[in-house]
Write a protein that holds these residues in place. Structure first.
Motif, mmCIF file in Angstrom:
data_model
loop_
_atom_site.group_PDB
_atom_site.id
_atom_site.type_symbol
_atom_site.label_atom_id
_atom_site.label_comp_id
_atom_site.label_asym_id
_atom_site.label_seq_id
_atom_site.Cartn_x
_atom_site.Cartn_y
_atom_site.Cartn_z
ATOM 1 N N THR A 39 -12.010 -18.896 9.224
ATOM 2 C CA THR A 39 -12.885 -17.824 8.773
ATOM 3 C C THR A 39 -12.864 -17.801 7.247
ATOM 4 O OG1 THR A 39 -12.408 -16.539 10.761
ATOM 5 C CG2 THR A 39 -13.313 -15.333 8.880
ATOM 6 N N VAL A 40 -14.053 -17.680 6.655
ATOM 7 C CA VAL A 40 -14.184 -17.683 5.195
ATOM 8 C C VAL A 40 -14.932 -16.424 4.778
ATOM 9 C CG1 VAL A 40 -15.164 -18.895 3.206
ATOM 10 C CG2 VAL A 40 -14.218 -20.200 5.119
ATOM 11 N N SER A 41 -14.355 -15.693 3.822
ATOM 12 C CA SER A 41 -15.069 -14.534 3.273
ATOM 13 C C SER A 41 -15.699 -14.949 1.950
ATOM 14 C CB SER A 41 -14.134 -13.337 3.088
ATOM 15 O OG SER A 41 -13.184 -13.597 2.096
ATOM 16 N N VAL A 42 -16.963 -14.572 1.794
ATOM 17 C CA VAL A 42 -17.726 -14.889 0.587
ATOM 18 C C VAL A 42 -18.090 -13.566 -0.065
ATOM 19 C CG1 VAL A 42 -19.791 -16.008 -0.331
ATOM 20 C CG2 VAL A 42 -18.643 -16.975 1.675
ATOM 21 N N LYS A 43 -17.555 -13.342 -1.264
ATOM 22 C CA LYS A 43 -17.813 -12.094 -1.982
ATOM 23 C C LYS A 43 -18.945 -12.307 -2.980
ATOM 24 C CE LYS A 43 -15.599 -8.467 -4.670
ATOM 25 N NZ LYS A 43 -14.390 -8.039 -5.362
ATOM 26 N N VAL A 44 -20.018 -11.540 -2.802
ATOM 27 C CA VAL A 44 -21.179 -11.615 -3.688
ATOM 28 C C VAL A 44 -21.214 -10.351 -4.527
ATOM 29 C CG1 VAL A 44 -23.708 -11.718 -3.773
ATOM 30 C CG2 VAL A 44 -22.455 -13.044 -2.062
ATOM 31 N N THR A 45 -21.457 -10.509 -5.819
ATOM 32 C CA THR A 45 -21.526 -9.358 -6.714
ATOM 33 C C THR A 45 -22.804 -9.421 -7.549
ATOM 34 O OG1 THR A 45 -20.277 -10.482 -8.437
ATOM 35 C CG2 THR A 45 -19.016 -9.118 -6.904
ATOM 36 N N THR A 46 -23.132 -8.287 -8.123
ATOM 37 C CA THR A 46 -24.218 -8.191 -9.084
ATOM 38 C C THR A 46 -23.801 -7.194 -10.154
ATOM 39 O OG1 THR A 46 -26.614 -7.930 -9.332
ATOM 40 C CG2 THR A 46 -25.492 -6.345 -7.915
ATOM 41 N N LYS A 47 -24.541 -7.170 -11.244
ATOM 42 C CA LYS A 47 -24.270 -6.217 -12.316
ATOM 43 C C LYS A 47 -25.436 -5.245 -12.411
ATOM 44 C CE LYS A 47 -21.533 -9.342 -15.177
ATOM 45 N NZ LYS A 47 -21.456 -10.040 -16.464
#
Length: 186
Positions: free
Chosen positions: A103-111
Motif C-alpha cells: 500500500t502506498v500513500s500519495v500526499k498531494v498539496t497546494t498553496k
C-alpha cells in the motif's frame, strides 16, 4: 525399452534470503498548482527468498501505478514485482517474496494565499482601526481542505482587550489552522 527423455537437467543452488528495497513508480498528470509532497509505501523493503544465484540479480522490488489525473491525496495498492539492474522483471517460480502487495500513500498539496482577519466579540468594528502585518499568509495543505478556506481569523477582540496605541503581537504559530494545513514560511 527406451525412456524419453533420456537425460534431464537439474539445477542445484543454495536457498537464501535477502532484504530488498522497495521503489514506487507513479505515472500521473496534475495541475501546475499542485505538488506531490510525499510518496510513502507501507514497507520500505521486502524479504525475498529463493536460489542464491537468482537473489544476487535482484536490485529492487517495485510497485507501479498509472493513476492519470491527480487532484487529491490518495492511497493505492499495487502488486510487488522484482527487478534486475536493467529494470527487467525477474520471473522465477522458486523466488518468493514475503508480501505480494504494498500500500502506498500519495500526499498531494497546494498553496493558497488568504487574508488575515480579526473578529470582534460585540460585532462592532468601527471603533477600531486595525492593521495586520502581514495582511495575508500562504497556506499549504491538501487541495480539498484548502478550497474551503477563504480567510483566516487570527484573533477575537473582546471589549477592553486592546489598549489604544499598544500593538498586539502574535506569532504565526499561534493561529488555529485546520489539521493538515500549515503556514508557508514567509
Amino acid at each position: 525399452v527406451s525412456i524419453e527423455p533420456s537425460h534431464i537437467a537439474v539445477n542445484v543452488d543454495v536457498r537464501a534470503s535477502a532484504m530488498v528495497n522497495v521503489k514506487v513508480g507513479l505515472d500521473y498528470a496534475m495541475d501546475a498548482s499542485y505538488a506531490i509532497s510525499d510518496i510513502k509505501p507501507t514497507s520500505e523493503s521486502v524479504l525475498v527468498s529463493g536460489p542464491k544465484s537468482v537473489l544476487a540479480t535482484i536490485k529492487y522490488a517495485g510497485v507501479s501505478f498509472n493513476v492519470g489525473q491527480i487532484d487529491k491525496s490518495m492511497t493505492l495498492v499495487g502488486t510487488v514485482l522484482l527487478y534486475d539492474e536493467y529494470d527487467v522483471v525477474i520471473s522465477n517460480p522458486y523466488v518468493k517474496c514475503n508480501t505480494s502487495e504494498i500500500t502506498v500513500s500519495v500526499k498531494v498539496t497546494t498553496k493558497k494565499t488568504v487574508p488575515l482577519m480579526i473578529r470582534f466579540a460585540n460585532g462592532i468594528s468601527n471603533n477600531y482601526n486595525v492593521t495586520l502585518h502581514p495582511s495575508s499568509v500562504t497556506l499549504v495543505g491538501d487541495p480539498g481542505l484548502l478550497k474551503d478556506i477563504s480567510e483566516l481569523y487570527v484573533y477575537t477582540v473582546n471589549d477592553g482587550d486592546i489598549k489604544v496605541g499598544q500593538p498586539l503581537i502574535m506569532h504565526l504559530s499561534d493561529f488555529d489552522l485546520p489539521e493538515g494545513a500549515s503556514v508557508v514560511d514567509p
